[in-house]
Design a protein around this motif. Structure first.
Motif: not given
Length: 239
Positions: A117-124, A126-137
């Motif tokens: 799994f390749q995470p995205v750094t959380i700054r906002t 929206r980043d948290a939502v993106t990280a969760a969506a990528l993890y679910l995928r």
């Protein structure tokens, strides 16, 4: 070989400041990096209001041909303006094939061949939502979208077979938060999972165990950390 990101010049329409922008790349399930193809001749637009469907773009992996949805490229100007970067050759999303590697471990590569799994750094938020969506995928869930019902706190995501709540606030998730997610999932006859930035109250963790709700904490690197046995199992086996 996957599509690599290139840098393009971007001018902020608000303050006229010049930037050089390179879109982040994300890992396809085949392991190749995928990045939206940027339009060098296009003009950046200002994001005034968020619309979930406009936050994502369909991008085809140059290595395996898979078409998936990824976060639309954006840039925050120091003047406070949020810019959406123009993309070349947008494709209409289609239902992607089921991943043959769903259910692999999160680190390294297992015998089914799924990359880490390749995470995205959380700054906002929206980043948290993106990280969760990528993890679910990454777990194997498809057709991830904004949930039909808005949760009492945070943002709801839904996919085939799962309802997720992402809480980007700085307070621990409460017992009521966990119970509301579980009740909503029960009415929709689906499983559920909770992602929180600030962790969980003790009674919320105990209730989640009783209701069989997997709990994850999103660290600032964007990596979901299992907080109970159910989350450990989901992380290991996938969706």
């Amino acid at each position: 070989m996957g599509r690599m990101s290139e840098s393009v010049p971007v001018r902020c329409p608000a303050c006229r400041r010049e930037h050089v922008y390179a879109a982040p790349s994300y890992p396809c399930v085949c392991g190749a990096p995928v990045a939206p193809p940027l339009d060098r001749r296009g003009v950046a637009t200002v994001v005034n209001h968020r619309v979930w469907d406009e936050d994502w773009i369909a991008v085809r992996c140059a290595a395996c041909g898979r078409l998936d949805e990824w976060p639309y490229p954006e840039l925050g100007c120091p003047c406070g303006t949020l810019l959406r970067i123009p993309v070349a050759g947008e494709e209409a999303p289609t239902e992607p094939p089921a991943s043959p590697a769903a259910g692999a471990a999160k680190t390294g590569t297992d015998v089914r061949g799924r990359p880490a799994f390749q995470p995205v750094t959380i700054r906002t938020a929206r980043d948290a939502v993106t990280a969760a969506a990528l993890y679910l995928r990454w777990l194997g869930y498809r057709d991830i979208r904004r949930a039909d019902q808005r949760p009492p706190s945070g943002i709801g995501l839904a996919a085939r077979g799962i309802l997720a709540q992402v809480d980007p606030t700085v307070r621990p998730a409460s017992l009521r938060d966990v119970e509301c997610l579980w009740l909503t999932a029960m009415t929709e006859s689906t499983d559920c999972v909770y992602f929180s930035l600030a962790g969980y109250a003790d009674d919320a963790r105990a209730r989640a165990d009783a209701l069989r709700v997997p709990l994850f904490v999103l660290d600032l690197t964007g990596t979901p950390q299992p907080m109970n046995e159910l989350a450990d199992q989901l992380d290991a086996t996938g969706g």
